[in-house]
Design a protein around this motif. Structure first.
Motif, PDB file in Angstrom:
ATOM      1  N   GLY A 123      -6.464   9.287  -5.721  1.00 57.37           N
ATOM      2  CA  GLY A 123      -5.310  10.137  -5.903  1.00 57.37           C
ATOM      3  C   GLY A 123      -4.201   9.788  -4.948  1.00 57.37           C
ATOM      4  N   ALA A 124      -2.986  10.138  -5.298  1.00 56.16           N
ATOM      5  CA  ALA A 124      -1.835   9.738  -4.508  1.00 56.16           C
ATOM      6  C   ALA A 124      -1.371  10.793  -3.530  1.00 56.16           C
ATOM      7  CB  ALA A 124      -0.679   9.370  -5.445  1.00 56.16           C
ATOM      8  N   ALA A 125      -2.027  11.933  -3.486  1.00 54.70           N
ATOM      9  CA  ALA A 125      -1.588  12.998  -2.596  1.00 54.70           C
ATOM     10  C   ALA A 125      -1.723  12.569  -1.152  1.00 54.70           C
ATOM     11  CB  ALA A 125      -2.419  14.255  -2.835  1.00 54.70           C
ATOM     12  N   GLN A 126      -0.783  12.907  -0.321  1.00 59.02           N
ATOM     13  CA  GLN A 126      -0.791  12.531   1.080  1.00 59.02           C
ATOM     14  C   GLN A 126      -1.292  13.687   1.943  1.00 59.02           C
ATOM     15  OE1 GLN A 126       0.017   9.505   2.283  1.00 59.02           O
ATOM     16  NE2 GLN A 126       0.230   8.823   0.176  1.00 59.02           N
ATOM     17  N   GLY A 127      -2.025  13.345   3.008  1.00 61.93           N
ATOM     18  CA  GLY A 127      -2.496  14.360   3.921  1.00 61.93           C
ATOM     19  C   GLY A 127      -1.380  14.838   4.826  1.00 61.93           C
ATOM     20  N   ALA A 128      -1.634  15.941   5.526  1.00 61.31           N
ATOM     21  CA  ALA A 128      -0.633  16.477   6.436  1.00 61.31           C
ATOM     22  C   ALA A 128      -0.431  15.518   7.593  1.00 61.31           C
ATOM     23  CB  ALA A 128      -1.096  17.837   6.952  1.00 61.31           C
ATOM     24  N   ILE A 168      -5.673  -4.045  12.155  1.00 60.36           N
ATOM     25  CA  ILE A 168      -6.347  -4.060  10.860  1.00 60.36           C
ATOM     26  C   ILE A 168      -6.556  -2.600  10.447  1.00 60.36           C
ATOM     27  CG2 ILE A 168      -8.370  -4.779   9.535  1.00 60.36           C
ATOM     28  CD1 ILE A 168      -8.880  -6.948  11.567  1.00 60.36           C
ATOM     29  N   SER A 169      -6.218  -2.272   9.211  1.00 57.70           N
ATOM     30  CA  SER A 169      -6.424  -0.918   8.701  1.00 57.70           C
ATOM     31  C   SER A 169      -7.490  -0.935   7.611  1.00 57.70           C
ATOM     32  CB  SER A 169      -5.114  -0.348   8.145  1.00 57.70           C
ATOM     33  OG  SER A 169      -4.161  -0.182   9.172  1.00 57.70           O
ATOM     34  N   TRP A 170      -8.202   0.178   7.513  1.00 50.98           N
ATOM     35  CA  TRP A 170      -9.329   0.289   6.595  1.00 50.98           C
ATOM     36  C   TRP A 170      -9.168   1.560   5.777  1.00 50.98           C
ATOM     37  CZ3 TRP A 170     -13.104  -3.594   7.754  1.00 50.98           C
ATOM     38  CH2 TRP A 170     -12.898  -4.244   8.980  1.00 50.98           C
ATOM     39  N   ARG A 171      -9.240   1.444   4.456  1.00 50.30           N
ATOM     40  CA  ARG A 171      -9.210   2.641   3.628  1.00 50.30           C
ATOM     41  C   ARG A 171     -10.646   3.016   3.302  1.00 50.30           C
ATOM     42  NH1 ARG A 171      -6.885   4.152  -2.368  1.00 50.30           N
ATOM     43  NH2 ARG A 171      -6.883   6.391  -1.991  1.00 50.30           N
ATOM     44  N   VAL A 172     -11.034   4.242   3.637  1.00 52.96           N
ATOM     45  CA  VAL A 172     -12.397   4.695   3.396  1.00 52.96           C
ATOM     46  C   VAL A 172     -12.386   5.943   2.526  1.00 52.96           C
ATOM     47  CG1 VAL A 172     -13.327   3.696   5.515  1.00 52.96           C
ATOM     48  CG2 VAL A 172     -12.422   6.005   5.566  1.00 52.96           C
ATOM     49  N   LEU A 173     -13.371   6.017   1.642  1.00 53.91           N
ATOM     50  CA  LEU A 173     -13.566   7.183   0.785  1.00 53.91           C
ATOM     51  C   LEU A 173     -14.940   7.756   1.062  1.00 53.91           C
ATOM     52  CD1 LEU A 173     -12.282   5.864  -2.692  1.00 53.91           C
ATOM     53  CD2 LEU A 173     -10.962   6.989  -0.876  1.00 53.91           C
ATOM     54  N   GLY A 174     -15.072   9.086   0.960  1.00 53.72           N
ATOM     55  CA  GLY A 174     -16.370   9.712   1.154  1.00 53.72           C
ATOM     56  C   GLY A 174     -16.263  10.948   2.011  1.00 53.72           C
ATOM     57  N   ALA A 175     -17.344  11.246   2.704  1.00 57.06           N
ATOM     58  CA  ALA A 175     -17.399  12.407   3.591  1.00 57.06           C
ATOM     59  C   ALA A 175     -18.716  12.365   4.351  1.00 57.06           C
ATOM     60  CB  ALA A 175     -17.293  13.709   2.796  1.00 57.06           C
ATOM     61  N   GLY A 176     -18.741  13.033   5.499  1.00 56.37           N
ATOM     62  CA  GLY A 176     -19.971  13.120   6.270  1.00 56.37           C
ATOM     63  C   GLY A 176     -20.535  11.754   6.596  1.00 56.37           C
ATOM     64  N   PHE A 229       0.832  -1.198   0.000  1.00 56.99           N
ATOM     65  CA  PHE A 229       0.000   0.000   0.000  1.00 56.99           C
ATOM     66  C   PHE A 229       0.868   1.249   0.000  1.00 56.99           C
ATOM     67  CE2 PHE A 229      -4.218   1.022  -0.150  1.00 56.99           C
ATOM     68  CZ  PHE A 229      -4.591   2.018   0.714  1.00 56.99           C
ATOM     69  N   ALA A 230       1.959   1.223  -0.730  1.00 56.28           N
ATOM     70  CA  ALA A 230       2.824   2.389  -0.896  1.00 56.28           C
ATOM     71  C   ALA A 230       2.092   3.412  -1.746  1.00 56.28           C
ATOM     72  CB  ALA A 230       4.123   1.980  -1.577  1.00 56.28           C
ATOM     73  N   ALA A 231       2.646   4.606  -1.846  1.00 54.21           N
ATOM     74  CA  ALA A 231       1.947   5.693  -2.536  1.00 54.21           C
ATOM     75  C   ALA A 231       1.563   5.326  -3.962  1.00 54.21           C
ATOM     76  CB  ALA A 231       2.829   6.935  -2.550  1.00 54.21           C
ATOM     77  N   ALA A 232       2.441   4.674  -4.685  1.00 55.59           N
ATOM     78  CA  ALA A 232       2.135   4.323  -6.072  1.00 55.59           C
ATOM     79  C   ALA A 232       0.984   3.347  -6.146  1.00 55.59           C
ATOM     80  CB  ALA A 232       3.358   3.731  -6.752  1.00 55.59           C
ATOM     81  N   ALA A 233       0.966   2.383  -5.237  1.00 54.43           N
ATOM     82  CA  ALA A 233      -0.117   1.411  -5.250  1.00 54.43           C
ATOM     83  C   ALA A 233      -1.432   2.039  -4.836  1.00 54.43           C
ATOM     84  CB  ALA A 233       0.221   0.242  -4.327  1.00 54.43           C
ATOM     85  N   LEU A 234      -1.367   2.947  -3.881  1.00 60.14           N
ATOM     86  CA  LEU A 234      -2.575   3.613  -3.426  1.00 60.14           C
ATOM     87  C   LEU A 234      -3.247   4.387  -4.546  1.00 60.14           C
ATOM     88  CD1 LEU A 234      -1.470   4.970   0.050  1.00 60.14           C
ATOM     89  CD2 LEU A 234      -3.522   3.652  -0.378  1.00 60.14           C
ATOM     90  N   SER A 235      -2.452   4.927  -5.453  1.00 57.68           N
ATOM     91  CA  SER A 235      -3.005   5.812  -6.467  1.00 57.68           C
ATOM     92  C   SER A 235      -3.907   5.090  -7.451  1.00 57.68           C
ATOM     93  CB  SER A 235      -1.867   6.492  -7.238  1.00 57.68           C
ATOM     94  OG  SER A 235      -1.135   5.551  -7.990  1.00 57.68           O
ATOM     95  N   VAL A 236      -3.881   3.767  -7.476  1.00 57.84           N
ATOM     96  CA  VAL A 236      -4.721   3.070  -8.444  1.00 57.84           C
ATOM     97  C   VAL A 236      -6.187   3.095  -8.053  1.00 57.84           C
ATOM     98  CG1 VAL A 236      -2.890   1.560  -9.217  1.00 57.84           C
ATOM     99  CG2 VAL A 236      -4.335   0.821  -7.335  1.00 57.84           C
ATOM    100  N   ILE A 237      -6.497   3.317  -6.780  1.00 57.73           N
ATOM    101  CA  ILE A 237      -7.892   3.465  -6.375  1.00 57.73           C
ATOM    102  C   ILE A 237      -8.279   4.933  -6.332  1.00 57.73           C
ATOM    103  CG2 ILE A 237      -9.569   3.128  -4.521  1.00 57.73           C
ATOM    104  CD1 ILE A 237      -8.213   0.618  -3.755  1.00 57.73           C
ATOM    105  N   ARG A 276      -5.288  11.167   3.800  1.00 58.61           N
ATOM    106  CA  ARG A 276      -4.409  11.237   2.641  1.00 58.61           C
ATOM    107  C   ARG A 276      -4.715  12.485   1.842  1.00 58.61           C
ATOM    108  NH1 ARG A 276      -4.961   7.988  -1.111  1.00 58.61           N
ATOM    109  NH2 ARG A 276      -2.768   8.005  -1.686  1.00 58.61           N
ATOM    110  N   LYS A 277      -5.988  12.755   1.706  1.00 62.55           N
ATOM    111  CA  LYS A 277      -6.518  13.983   1.115  1.00 62.55           C
ATOM    112  C   LYS A 277      -7.978  14.036   1.533  1.00 62.55           C
ATOM    113  CE  LYS A 277      -7.750  11.929  -3.367  1.00 62.55           C
ATOM    114  NZ  LYS A 277      -7.561  12.034  -4.836  1.00 62.55           N
ATOM    115  N   PRO A 278      -8.675  15.170   1.395  1.00 57.79           N
ATOM    116  CA  PRO A 278     -10.071  15.226   1.832  1.00 57.79           C
ATOM    117  C   PRO A 278     -10.906  14.113   1.203  1.00 57.79           C
ATOM    118  CG  PRO A 278      -9.268  17.428   1.366  1.00 57.79           C
ATOM    119  CD  PRO A 278      -8.179  16.485   0.921  1.00 57.79           C
TER     120      PRO A 278
END
Length: 213
Positions: free
Chosen positions: A25-30, A154-162, A15-23, A132-134
Motif C-alpha cells: 500500500g502507498a499510505a505513509q506513516g506518521a 543502504i536502506s531495506w524495505r521490510v514487511l511483517g510484524a513481530g 522509490f517514490a510513493a507511486a513506485a512503492l505502491s506496487v509492492i 509507512r504503515k503498520p
C-alpha cells in the motif's frame, strides 16, 4: 544477441510513493515513527549478510552457500520472485515458473553479492526507520569499515510484524533493486512479444557475468 539486462546503479530515487505502491500500500506513516522490531531484524540479518561477504576465510563455494541461507532468512524470496515479473506474473505458466524461480534466484544473488561486495565493509549499523504503515517499514543503515573511506547508506524495505519480518527490497545509491529489476524484466518480455522464455534465457546468461561498476 539481446543486450544484457540493465542493472542501473545511479539514478533519481525510484522509490517514490507511486513506485512503492506496487509492492504494498502507498499510505505513509506518521513522520518520525520508528519500528524497533524491524530495526533489530535488519541489524541482525543484514549484518550477517555483510559479514559473510567480508569473510575471507571461506572459499567462494562456501561463501555462496552461506550467503544463500542468509538470504533465505532475511528476504521474502517467493514474494520478490513474483513481484519482479510485474504484469506477467498473471500469465506465466507453471512450467515457466518452475524454470524462472531458480534462475531468478541465482541471478538476483549474483547482483546482490556484487552490489554489497563493492563496499568491502565490515560493520552495518541501523540509523533509523520510517513506518509507512503498520507492518511496512523502511530501515536505514550505514556500512562502515574495511576499505571504505566513508559510510555507505543502504536502506531495506521490510514487511511483517513481530518475529516475522522479511526484506522485500534493498536500496543502493538511490536505486531500489526489485523495482528496477521489475522494470527491466517487463521491458525485456514486452520486447520479446510476451515470451517469458526469452527473459529466462537472458537471466541465465547474465548470472554468469560480473555486474557493471
Amino acid at each position: 544477441m539481446m543486450p544484457q539486462l540493465k542493472r542501473r546503479t545511479l539514478c533519481a530515487t525510484v522509490f517514490a510513493a507511486a513506485a512503492l505502491s506496487v509492492i504494498g500500500g502507498a499510505a505513509q506513516g506518521a513522520p518520525g515513527v520508528r519500528d524497533p522490531g524491524a530495526e533489530q531484524f535488519v541489524q541482525i540479518g543484514a549484518q550477517r549478510v555483510i559479514t559473510v561477504l567480508a569473510d575471507n576465510r571461506m572459499s567462494e563455494s562456501q561463501k555462496a552457500a552461506v550467503f544463500h541461507r542468509a538470504i533465505d532468512d532475511l528476504a521474502d524470496v517467493p514474494r520478490i520472485t513474483n513481484f519482479v515479473l510485474g504484469k506477467y506474473a498473471r500469465t506465466i505458466t507453471p512450467a515457466q515458473r518452475a524454470q524462472f524461480a531458480p534462475t531468478f534466484r541465482t541471478y538476483a544473488e549474483s547482483v546482490y553479492r556484487n552490489r554489497i561486495s563493492d563496499y568491502h565493509g565490515e560493520t552495518l549499523r541501523v540509523t533509523g526507520s520510517t513506518v509507512r504503515k503498520p507492518g511496512d517499514v523502511i530501515v536505514a543503515t550505514q556500512v562502515t569499515g574495511g576499505q571504505l573511506s566513508q559510510p555507505v547508506v543502504i536502506s531495506w524495505r521490510v514487511l511483517g510484524a513481530g518475529g516475522a519480518w522479511k526484506v522485500v527490497d534493498v536500496q543502493f545509491k538511490g536505486v531500489w533493486l526489485a523495482i528496477t529489476q521489475q522494470q527491466d524484466f517487463v521491458s525485456t518480455i514486452d520486447n520479446a512479444h510476451g515470451d517469458i522464455d526469452v527473459l529466462i534465457a537472458q537471466l541465465r546468461r547474465d548470472a554468469q557475468q560480473p555486474a557493471p561498476r
